[in-house]
Design an enzyme around this catalytic site. Sequence first.
Site, PDB file in Angstrom:
ATOM      1  N   ARG A  55       0.803  -1.225   0.000  1.00  0.00           N
ATOM      2  CA  ARG A  55       0.000   0.000   0.000  1.00  0.00           C
ATOM      3  C   ARG A  55       0.834   1.273   0.000  1.00  0.00           C
ATOM      4  NH1 ARG A  55      -2.941  -4.042   1.873  1.00  0.00           N
ATOM      5  NH2 ARG A  55      -0.987  -4.565   2.865  1.00  0.00           N
ATOM      6  N   THR A  56       1.846   1.322   0.858  1.00  0.00           N
ATOM      7  CA  THR A  56       2.578   2.585   1.002  1.00  0.00           C
ATOM      8  C   THR A  56       3.263   2.963  -0.314  1.00  0.00           C
ATOM      9  OG1 THR A  56       2.914   2.079   3.328  1.00  0.00           O
ATOM     10  CG2 THR A  56       4.272   3.826   2.401  1.00  0.00           C
ATOM     11  N   LYS A  84      25.714  -4.544  -3.319  1.00  0.00           N
ATOM     12  CA  LYS A  84      27.173  -4.622  -3.524  1.00  0.00           C
ATOM     13  C   LYS A  84      27.932  -4.008  -2.363  1.00  0.00           C
ATOM     14  CE  LYS A  84      26.503  -3.621  -8.451  1.00  0.00           C
ATOM     15  NZ  LYS A  84      26.797  -2.558  -9.442  1.00  0.00           N
ATOM     16  N   ARG A 105      11.731   3.635   2.869  1.00  0.00           N
ATOM     17  CA  ARG A 105      11.388   2.673   3.929  1.00  0.00           C
ATOM     18  C   ARG A 105      12.635   1.836   4.185  1.00  0.00           C
ATOM     19  NH1 ARG A 105       6.142  -1.136   4.083  1.00  0.00           N
ATOM     20  NH2 ARG A 105       5.326   0.836   4.860  1.00  0.00           N
ATOM     21  N   HIS A 133       6.049   5.674  11.317  1.00  0.00           N
ATOM     22  CA  HIS A 133       5.478   5.617   9.966  1.00  0.00           C
ATOM     23  C   HIS A 133       4.481   6.783   9.890  1.00  0.00           C
ATOM     24  CE1 HIS A 133       4.036   4.234   6.229  1.00  0.00           C
ATOM     25  NE2 HIS A 133       3.677   3.001   6.514  1.00  0.00           N
TER      26      HIS A 133
HETATM   27  C1  NCD Z   1       2.468  -1.165   8.050  1.00  0.00           C
HETATM   28  C2  NCD Z   1       3.975  -1.013   8.103  1.00  0.00           C
HETATM   29  O1  NCD Z   1       4.667  -1.242   7.104  1.00  0.00           O
HETATM   30  O2  NCD Z   1       4.441  -0.624   9.156  1.00  0.00           O
HETATM   31  N1  NCD Z   1       1.992  -1.357   6.753  1.00  0.00           N
HETATM   32  C3  NCD Z   1       1.590  -0.245   6.052  1.00  0.00           C
HETATM   33  O3  NCD Z   1       2.383   0.594   5.700  1.00  0.00           O
HETATM   34  N2  NCD Z   1       0.273  -0.096   5.818  1.00  0.00           N
HETATM   35  C4  NCD Z   1       1.910  -2.139   9.014  1.00  0.00           C
HETATM   36  C5  NCD Z   1       2.496  -3.522   9.092  1.00  0.00           C
HETATM   37  O4  NCD Z   1       3.363  -3.910   8.326  1.00  0.00           O
HETATM   38  O5  NCD Z   1       2.021  -4.262   9.964  1.00  0.00           O
END
Ligand code: NCD
Length: 305
Positions: A55-56, A84, A105, A133
């Site tokens: 999703r993100t 590498k 991320r 997040h």
């Molecule tokens: C979350 C994350 O990556 O922290 N996912 C997201 O971005 N919707 C939640 C998770 O992974 O549990």
Amino acid sequence: MFREKFKEGIISARDFTREDIEYLLKRGHEMMEVQSSDILSGKILATLFFEPSTRTRLSFESAMHRLGGKVIGFQSEDVSSVKKGESLADTIRTVQSYSDIIVIRHPMEGAAKMATRFADIPIINAGSGSKEHPTQALLDLLTIKEELGRLDGLNIGIMGDLKYGRTVHSLAMLLSNFEVNLYFISPKELQMRNRYKQYLIQQREVKFKEITNYRKILNVLDVLYMTRIQKERFVDMEEYERVKDFYVFKKKDLKQTQPHFKLMHPLPRITEIPPEIDKSEKAIYFKQTNYGLHMRKAILAELLS
Ligand code: NCD
């Protein structure tokens, strides 16, 4: 003003005032009407994902396309030069000359913050280890505001893995700007870390209770925000096995809830919400993913246009 304050990007929920949040909620609402536009034409977003995402990453990419911008990036460190042995600093220095904004991320807690030291363009934290997040929390607030009409005065339960779940850390900190009653619901081993509780108590004076049995308070909640047990963060797999099915929301639980009650989840869900719940109007986690797209359009437009 927003752009000036957040010129280094969006790193932590701690950086947001109530005014900043309300501004983005307004912009997010306006973006619900914007199906396609060219306000970001000529701009390039780089998505650097060192951890899995559905999703993100896709909502940021879709948001950029919908506003007329372009996207580059990678979805795994396996396909970048990090494989590498390249450092994060060198990766950021390089990517910033190819793009106008970076969404990152990374499993390391301070990764996004560190990236701001090597870039002159905004960095958006899309998950820094088990720490934060912030854009997920912003979309969660947009969801609550749109679905319930307000944030002040709500009873909000946040349940599951409060120790390793990064979304709940950012969520609790953003919500502390409003007059909310928070219930932190978790097994003892997975309680909210002290550093977040101290921040809430000392700096924000927000009211929260820590409990284990959600059924005791289900009838007073306006929102229950469930989360996945974060398997990948556990050092001891036996401990994970002990807690992995600690909470499973039951269809009959819905009967205990108020008519306007909403069940949220950042997703992915594993066993904590069985699919049979999805049909209920109270289950809004898929709507929540759609609000994510609008919030991310608002964020990109604010930081870039
Ligand atoms: C979350 C994350 O990556 O922290 N996912 C997201 O971005 N919707 C939640 C998770 O992974 O549990």
